[in-house]
Design an enzyme around this catalytic site. Structure first.
Site, short mmCIF file in Angstrom:
data_model
loop_
_atom_site.label_atom_id
_atom_site.label_comp_id
_atom_site.label_asym_id
_atom_site.label_seq_id
_atom_site.Cartn_x
_atom_site.Cartn_y
_atom_site.Cartn_z
N GLU A 162 0.82 -1.20 0.00
CA GLU A 162 0.00 0.00 0.00
C GLU A 162 0.85 1.26 0.00
O GLU A 162 0.59 2.21 -0.75
CB GLU A 162 -0.92 -0.01 1.23
N HIS B 68 -4.92 -8.39 -16.75
CA HIS B 68 -6.27 -8.10 -17.23
C HIS B 68 -6.63 -6.64 -16.95
O HIS B 68 -7.20 -5.95 -17.80
CB HIS B 68 -7.26 -9.03 -16.54
#
Length: 330
Positions: free
Chosen positions: A73, A304
């Site tokens: 993060e 993707h």
């Protein structure tokens, strides 16, 4: 190549990195790796010393520190913050050169500031799906507009094929369908519905009798934490099935546009754009199938996401090229 052109190219590449790492962070369930913002457990970097870890545990007892998720993060935040500085530099350079504000650099600056706000809300609202989806979409929009800005500084690449303007309606339709499909994919991911159906071609037996449209598109406001989702299995399956159906529609419309563009184009540039759209579209469809067959492997799922961003970018650039054959500045 001028300094401005180099900076635009570097910023475009940096944005790709931020998109990839953002997808990786979300797919490794590290979106709340640091439960506060902009720091991490109250520190500028992930705490490791014993006394700081004790303080972190006292501040957020409900969310124990997991170093690998916290670093995922924070690295994403560092890179996103750097992207903001790069876009700020592009804005200042443009302002100085144009003796005023031009539309595209201003839009880029506004979007990156809004993206930072969405990033903060993503954490403070506990991964609220509509915020996660907005964060994804505006990241893709930022990438597409940066590609346009790069194109504007490449005079040799401007389109002069006036006959292609007849494709504007189809180009706009293809772009709209891709944006809607990306939004549906983002909603699928934000609600942890990517594996709600693992059979092909649509879902497990009896899926049509269990569709729950109202719940599937309810915002589900009021929860403190949306990590791992709050929807029922039926609602998640509904989202997933619609995303699969959307993929078929997207494949059909965008493939038709790519073919029409290739047949009508006379320059190598526009023919290559048509080929690129077709190849990226096919790759995206195959990656989507592999996500189902292989049960969402991390590398495939990240790819993707990234390929989807590039498909949207290519369609934005192509629509711009078709709509503005004289290369007028924005």
């Amino acid at each position: 190549m001028t300094l401005q052109k180099k900076l635009i190219t570097f910023t475009l590449c940096w944005t790709m990195l931020v998109i990839i790492l953002g997808a990786y962070t979300r797919l490794t369930d590290a979106g709340l790796g640091c439960p506060d913002w902009p720091g991490c457990y109250g520190f500028l970097k992930v705490p490791h010393k014993a006394e700081k870890m004790e303080l972190a545990a006292a501040r957020f007892p409900e969310r124990p520190l997991e170093h690998h998720k916290a670093w995922n993060e924070m690295i994403h935040r560092y890179l996103a913050g750097t992207l903001g500085l790069l876009i700020g530099a592009l804005f200042i350079i443009s302002w100085r050169q144009k003796k005023g504000l031009t539309a595209l650099p201003s839009a880029l600056l506004a979007i990156v500031v809004f993206q930072a706000t969405l990033g903060a809300w993503t954490v403070t609202m506990g991964l609220l799906p509509i915020i996660v989806l907005a964060h994804l979409l505006f990241g893709f929009i930022l990438f597409s507009l940066l590609a346009l800005y790069w194109l504007q500084h490449q005079p040799a690449l401007r389109n002069t094929e006036f006959q292609l303007q007849s494709l504007k309606p189809l180009a706009l339709l293809a772009l709209a369908v891709v944006v809607l499909q990306i939004a549906l994919g983002g909603w699928t991911a934000a609600n942890y519905a990517a594996l709600a159906c693992i059979d092909l071609p649509l879902c497990e037996a009896g899926w049509s009798s269990r569709l729950a449209f109202a719940e599937a598109f309810d915002l589900h406001l009021g929860h403190d934490d949306y990590e791992y989702g709050v929807m029922s299995q039926d609602a998640r399956a509904t989202i997933h099935v619609l995303h699969r159906l959307g993929a078929v529609v997207t494949l059909s419309i965008v493939a038709w546009f790519s073919w029409r563009l290739y047949r009508l184009a006379e320059t190598a540039l526009m023919q290559r754009l048509a080929q690129a759209i077709g190849l990226v579209l096919l790759l995206q469809f195959v990656l989507g199938l592999l996500n189902i067959v292989l049960h969402l492997p991390l590398a495939n799922a990240v790819a993707h996401n990234f390929v989807g961003a590039n498909l949207m970018m290519l369609l934005v650039v192509t629509y711009y090229q078709i709509s503005r054959p004289q290369g007028r500045e924005v």
